[in-house]
Each structure stands twice: as C-alpha cells, then as structure tokens.
Design an enzyme around this catalytic site. Sequence first.
Site: not given
Length: 497
Positions: A168, A222, A43-44
């Site tokens: 984050d 986020e 993911n990110d």
Amino acid sequence: MTVSTTPVNLVEKANRYIEEHKEKVIQQYRNQYHVMAPVGWINDPNGFVYYKGEYHLFYQFYPYDSAWGPMHWGHVKSTDLVHWEDLPVALAPDQPYDRSGCFSGSAIVKDDALYLMYTGHVEEEGKTYQTQCIAVSTDGVHFEKLAQNPVITEKELGDNGSKHDFRDPKVMSHGGRYYSVIATKSTEDRGRILLFESENLVTWTFKSILLEGTKEQGIMWECPDLFHLDGHDVLIMSPIQWQTQDIAYTNISSTVAFIGKVDWDKGVFKVTSYQEIDSGMDFYAPQTCEDAAGRRLMIAWMQMWDRTLPTHDLGHHWAGSMTLPRELHVSDNRLIQEPVHEVYEHVTSDHYLEKVTVTTDESLHLEDVIKDQSYVKLVITVKDVKNLSIALAPKTSQPLLLTYDHSLQRFQFTREQVGHPLEGNEPGCYVSRQVAVAPTDDQLTIELFKDTSSIETFIGHQAVMTNTFYAIDQLTDFIISVEGTAVIETLQIGGIR
Ligand code: FRU
C-alpha cells in the site's frame, strides 16, 4: 500440430467482461451519488489524485465476482466530486511480479504524466510476497507498467519489515524529493510504517521506520497516508485488530489518524495525539489527495472486511462502494471532516421546519419525506432532553435509529432490525455503534447523507459515522421523539440530485 497462443490481455479481457455484464447488475441497493464499480467487487480507494483539471480515483476491483479476487484497478474521474465517469480498467494482474493481484497504492503527477505506485502481490505455496511497482500514463487512461518493476523489493526492504506483508505505498513529494510511506509489520506482529525515498520514482532506497505501533495497536497497519495540514503532519492508516477501547475501535479493522510532526532528517513521526477517524461500522482504507485549490480531500471504502454482504448473497453482481469525498482540517489536534462543499450544490430543501418543540408526549412524525437519496440537517436543543431518538422508518417494520443519551453523552446508530441482517467477525458491534458527542451550547447539529444503502452521519465537527444497511421495506418516514423536551431549531429534509 503446434498451436500458437497470443498472450491474453487481461485489461482488455476485464473491460470486455464489464461491457458484457454491467447490465446484469441488479439495481435495488445501488448507491447513486457514491462511487461504485459497474459490476463486481470493490474495496480500497487507490490513486486519488488531481490530474489535468480532473479528479481521478482508482479502486481495488475484481470485476468477475461480487467477492474479493485477484485485484485489478478500476478507474473513475470527475470534475465536481459528485458525478463520476467510469473509465477503462487501469491495471490488471498480468505480470510475474503482480500475478496474484495489483494491490493498493497511490498516484502522483510528474512531468505531466500520471504515475501509479502499487503493490505487486504474489501468492506461492500458501505464502504471499509483496513488492512495489510503478505504472505510467500520459493520457490519464492507459497505463504502462515500468520495465524496471518491481521498483522496491526484498532487497531495499532488508530486515526492516516483512516481505510477506509489505504493501500500500502512498507516494508524495517533499523538499524536491519523492517519498513513499509503505505498510509492513515487525517480527512481533506490530504495525509499522516505512519511509522510502527516491529522486526519480524509479530507484528507491530505504530511509527509516516512520512509526511503529504498540501491541494494542493492531497486528498490521494497512494503507498509510502522510500529509501536512493546518500546521501539523498527519499520518492516517488502517490497522487490523486494533484493540477495542471502550466504545472506540470496535470494528475488526479500524482507521486511525495520528497527528504530530515528521522529523524529515531522521524520517521519524512524533505523535502528539491520535483518534479513530470514523465511528461507523463501514469505513476503511481512507486515502487523501490535495487538489488545485489546496484542499486535503479524503475518500474511503464504505465497507468493512469480514462482513456478510447482502448484494453478494442475493446475487446482485456487485459489492461495495466509496464514501463521499470529505474535506479535512486539523483543529485542536483533532482531524475534522466535512463533506466537500460541491455536494451541497446537489442538495434540495423539500421540507423545512423551525422552532418546533417535541416532548415526551408529542413527537414529530413526518410521513413520506425520506427517499432513496436524502439529505437531512437537524439542529436541536437538547438541554432538557434525557434521550433523543431520530428514526428513519418504514411503514410497517423496524426503523433505522439514531439515538442520543444525554447523560452518557453518547450518540448511537442502530441498524439492528433493518432489512437483511449483517454479520461480522467482531463480538457484536456490527449492528450498532456508539460515539461520544457533547452538545455545543446545548445543541446538536446532525447531518445525514443517505444514499440507497448507506448513511453517512456528520455530528457537528465531533464525529462521523459511516454505515450501510439493506432495507427490505422502504424507509419513508422521519420521526423525532424524546424523553424530556427538545426544541428543533431547524430541520431541513431534501433530496440529493
Ligand atoms: C486493505 C487491503 C490492502 C491491500 C488490499 C487488497 O483493505 O487489505 O492492504 O492492498 O486491501 O485488496
């Protein structure tokens, strides 16, 4: 009998697993010029940074399944932003403070060393606890977590946010100090970005609440990122459940750019304007880096939370990929995105047309011009057009459709009847999306970057739509049809090598 056990090295274990399993990955839908994990879930983007003459990109990674699991940091590097080399796993959840996952974060270079700042994620009795941690490398490959970790805890956070949702960190330097923007939420479930400061990246103090959202702007923000560009400050982030406004913010989680000015004394962001960053269905958690040439580059996860993922369901052993790196600018208080110029060095021009008129009765149909990796650039005059339709079509089934409604001035991407159905948690927006686009001098300029299972559509400087699809029949033909009369000023179709 006593059995002595050596602690398992989770980085080595992951690297071994990747070596042993990467050949088992089914290639059918794998992208070729987008960053992907060798096997497993991605993911990110994390830790996007220019270090010792190379671009490094890390990513949220679970190698052991094509579904989300305890997060590791995968790692790739590149000299040209197009070809990426896989590197060993950088971080694994191997410490008490990050035992449930090394969550998203960022990178910064200090004294020739590469520092990663990430969130240590712990799950205990159904609750999550999040702190911020640092890992350092001098070779850009092997990372050591600091003995002082976690470097930002509940203590520094105080009552400025929730220790359960505190993650984050994006680290940066400004005016000779280090700062980190970190996502959290208020007690009323409003997104909130905090600013922390440090002299040395190890000891951190709370500075301020940089920005807090309204009720309509989501329940948690986020992946924040803050940078100065073209005379403006820009704060980007990925809010969960930002409320839909007409055709905007229709995904369950959106991405937003706030443009304005930071008051660094007070640590407050004054917003001039804001916008959704990408109007597609698969774009999340973008992160930027500044390179040696001073370019501000952005890359995002080319997926969305809570969607069906055919490569997982079909047992292909992988899920997710990154977008193309994009260069950012601010113009007229708007964030502008362009594919990095390096990508164009790999684009071919296999078919080229000029000044072709299409009418209600006569469409343009080019057979067998679309490949797994294709680039299309169309400049089209739409003055006398009611509706325009651009189709990437298989021979016998339904096409991927990009349409333009001139009177509504809306561009639409539809994958509704293409390949494996994709579903999500939102009411209906996961098969097609629209974005407002006005012609410039009666013309639309549309660029498509197609990889095996993704299309990034750039519409002038006005909009970008990032979408995935999992076709069952090969998309081979390119068809332009209209209601009215359109002039194709130029059309280039080629490959991307
Ligand atoms: C965003 C996110 C981050 C978190 C990470 C976990 O997609 O939820 O907030 O750090 O993914 O994988």
